[in-house]
Design a protein around this motif. Structure first.
Motif, PDB file in Angstrom:
ATOM      1  N   GLY A 167     -19.917 -24.319 -47.216  1.00 20.34           N
ATOM      2  CA  GLY A 167     -19.932 -23.473 -48.412  1.00 20.34           C
ATOM      3  C   GLY A 167     -20.316 -22.026 -48.164  1.00 20.34           C
ATOM      4  O   GLY A 167     -20.316 -21.224 -49.098  1.00 20.34           O
ATOM      5  N   MET A 168     -20.665 -21.672 -46.903  1.00 20.70           N
ATOM      6  CA  MET A 168     -20.929 -20.253 -46.600  1.00 20.70           C
ATOM      7  C   MET A 168     -19.584 -19.531 -46.558  1.00 20.70           C
ATOM      8  O   MET A 168     -18.656 -19.952 -45.841  1.00 20.70           O
ATOM      9  N   ALA A 169     -19.471 -18.422 -47.268  1.00 23.16           N
ATOM     10  CA  ALA A 169     -18.208 -17.693 -47.342  1.00 23.16           C
ATOM     11  C   ALA A 169     -17.657 -17.366 -45.952  1.00 23.16           C
ATOM     12  O   ALA A 169     -16.449 -17.424 -45.719  1.00 23.16           O
ATOM     13  N   SER A 170     -18.557 -17.054 -45.016  1.00 27.12           N
ATOM     14  CA  SER A 170     -18.109 -16.599 -43.696  1.00 27.12           C
ATOM     15  C   SER A 170     -17.352 -17.674 -42.905  1.00 27.12           C
ATOM     16  O   SER A 170     -16.664 -17.353 -41.931  1.00 27.12           O
ATOM     17  N   TYR A 172     -14.879 -19.372 -44.094  1.00 24.70           N
ATOM     18  CA  TYR A 172     -13.529 -19.501 -44.643  1.00 24.70           C
ATOM     19  C   TYR A 172     -12.854 -18.131 -44.755  1.00 24.70           C
ATOM     20  O   TYR A 172     -13.529 -17.110 -44.915  1.00 24.70           O
ATOM     21  N   LEU A 174     -10.990 -17.364 -47.168  1.00 22.28           N
ATOM     22  CA  LEU A 174     -10.814 -17.130 -48.590  1.00 22.28           C
ATOM     23  C   LEU A 174     -11.595 -18.189 -49.362  1.00 22.28           C
ATOM     24  O   LEU A 174     -11.444 -19.373 -49.098  1.00 22.28           O
ATOM     25  N   SER A 175     -12.443 -17.763 -50.304  1.00 18.18           N
ATOM     26  CA  SER A 175     -13.148 -18.717 -51.163  1.00 18.18           C
ATOM     27  C   SER A 175     -12.890 -18.350 -52.616  1.00 18.18           C
ATOM     28  O   SER A 175     -12.944 -17.168 -52.969  1.00 18.18           O
TER      29      SER A 175
ATOM     30  N   HIS B 122     -16.420 -10.265 -46.164  1.00 19.82           N
ATOM     31  CA  HIS B 122     -17.024 -10.502 -44.847  1.00 19.82           C
ATOM     32  C   HIS B 122     -15.966 -10.288 -43.780  1.00 19.82           C
ATOM     33  O   HIS B 122     -14.808 -10.010 -44.106  1.00 19.82           O
ATOM     34  N   GLY B 167     -24.255 -14.665 -49.389  1.00 23.04           N
ATOM     35  CA  GLY B 167     -23.113 -15.086 -48.574  1.00 23.04           C
ATOM     36  C   GLY B 167     -22.613 -16.490 -48.875  1.00 23.04           C
ATOM     37  O   GLY B 167     -21.624 -16.925 -48.280  1.00 23.04           O
ATOM     38  N   MET B 168     -23.303 -17.228 -49.773  1.00 23.54           N
ATOM     39  CA  MET B 168     -22.785 -18.544 -50.164  1.00 23.54           C
ATOM     40  C   MET B 168     -21.593 -18.318 -51.092  1.00 23.54           C
ATOM     41  O   MET B 168     -21.694 -17.583 -52.087  1.00 23.54           O
ATOM     42  N   SER B 175     -14.290 -14.706 -52.328  1.00 27.36           N
ATOM     43  CA  SER B 175     -14.801 -14.196 -51.054  1.00 27.36           C
ATOM     44  C   SER B 175     -13.640 -14.031 -50.093  1.00 27.36           C
ATOM     45  O   SER B 175     -12.772 -14.910 -50.008  1.00 27.36           O
TER      46      SER B 175
END
Lengths: 196, 196
Positions: A167-170, A172, A174-175, B122, B167-168, B175
């Motif tokens: 679940g950390m954006a980094s 993926y 694209l979230s 990011h 960053g979550m 994101s």
């Protein structure tokens, strides 16, 4: 910059699986989720039912139980063997064809490829609960409990096998919050980001 | 579902600030980042230079130093007073006009509004380092140290004031990895998701 492979990780109830199916259909590429289970079963020798219950959610019994669970001659637990079988299948599929893969840490397993778009779909609790109640015919309280349990297992499985935080954006490319954006917008954005 | 306000949180070196400026320009709306500092200074009585150095990065000295830092009669630290001044300005701006706001926990501060699109930008380390080297005329090693220090402070500040993990994916509507997608694609996606 077209991406041949789209992986979709998702919070339970966020519609990520549905969005992935729609994207695969619109792109005319194959979609992998439970369909994979049969193939995994063939390779690993476990029954499809056993794998459906254990794959992705393991090590579901917690580290203590995991430490004392059955092992083969190489010291691998049942969970590790299933995971390894899944990993091989995902690598094979990615080599072979354009596709959408749901869950199963595919983002991490395919991290060395540069033709993969990694997507995370999440949502707001009220919308997720509403969807789960409709899909599984459960009460709101049961739906909340289900999201907590299932996402906790996904998180724990992801952490165990990837050393990353689920679940950390980094993690993926694209979230997307499907509750705010809506499923159709999510599908459009995924296809656009995939260069399709 | 047009969103009047776009907040952009970002990893250092990811180009999030630049992307935000471009989006604001394309939409013809105001862009808030350092421009806010003057306003904050007026309200709080601190010099613009002091705020520029402390805002967003506080409590930069760590919890121990924070615990013993100067307080006013209500027990508020200098950091708390700056944060409160920032918070009020962000709430006022959001009430008043369409805009893009960079950083400063604006996603959290505006969480009760439903006309806000929260974005997190990011990127991959090699691309971020290249950008920082070019922008600040530093070596690669210095650039890596800068990203680590600055993002650590942003993370610590965000955690301190929001009780959430910076960053979550679940904190943001959207994101994006700017290294994989490119700045122009990020701008397009943000405008599309904002219904603009």
């Amino acid at each position: 910059m077209g991406k041949r492979i789209i992986t979709i990780s998702r919070e339970f109830g966020s519609g990520g699986r549905f969005i992935g199916m729609e994207v695969a259909q619109k792109l005319g590429v194959k979609y992998y989720d439970k369909e994979m289970i049969g193939q995994i079963a063939e390779q690993s020798g476990f029954s499809p039912k056993y794998i459906q219950e254990n794959a992705e959610l393991s090590p579901k019994k917690g580290l203590f139980a995991y430490a004392f669970s059955g092992r083969d001659q190489m010291g691998r637990s049942v969970e590790d063997m299933i995971y390894e079988a899944q990993r091989k299948i995902i690598l094979d599929i990615a080599e072979r064809e354009e596709c959408v893969i749901i869950g199963r840490n595919a983002d991490f397993i395919l991290k060395d490829r540069d033709d993969v778009l990694n997507v995370f779909i999440h949502g707001n609790m009220p919308e997720k609960v509403k969807r789960i109640c409709g899909l599984y015919n459960v009460t709101e309280q049961e739906a909340i409990k289900m999201t907590e349990d299932i996402d906790k297992r996904r998180m724990s499985n992801y952490r165990f096998y990837t050393d990353q935080k689920w679940g950390m954006a980094s993690n993926y490319t694209l979230s997307l919050n499907s509750s705010v954006l809506g499923y159709e917008m999510c599908e459009r954005i995924i296809m656009e980001c995939g260069g399709r």
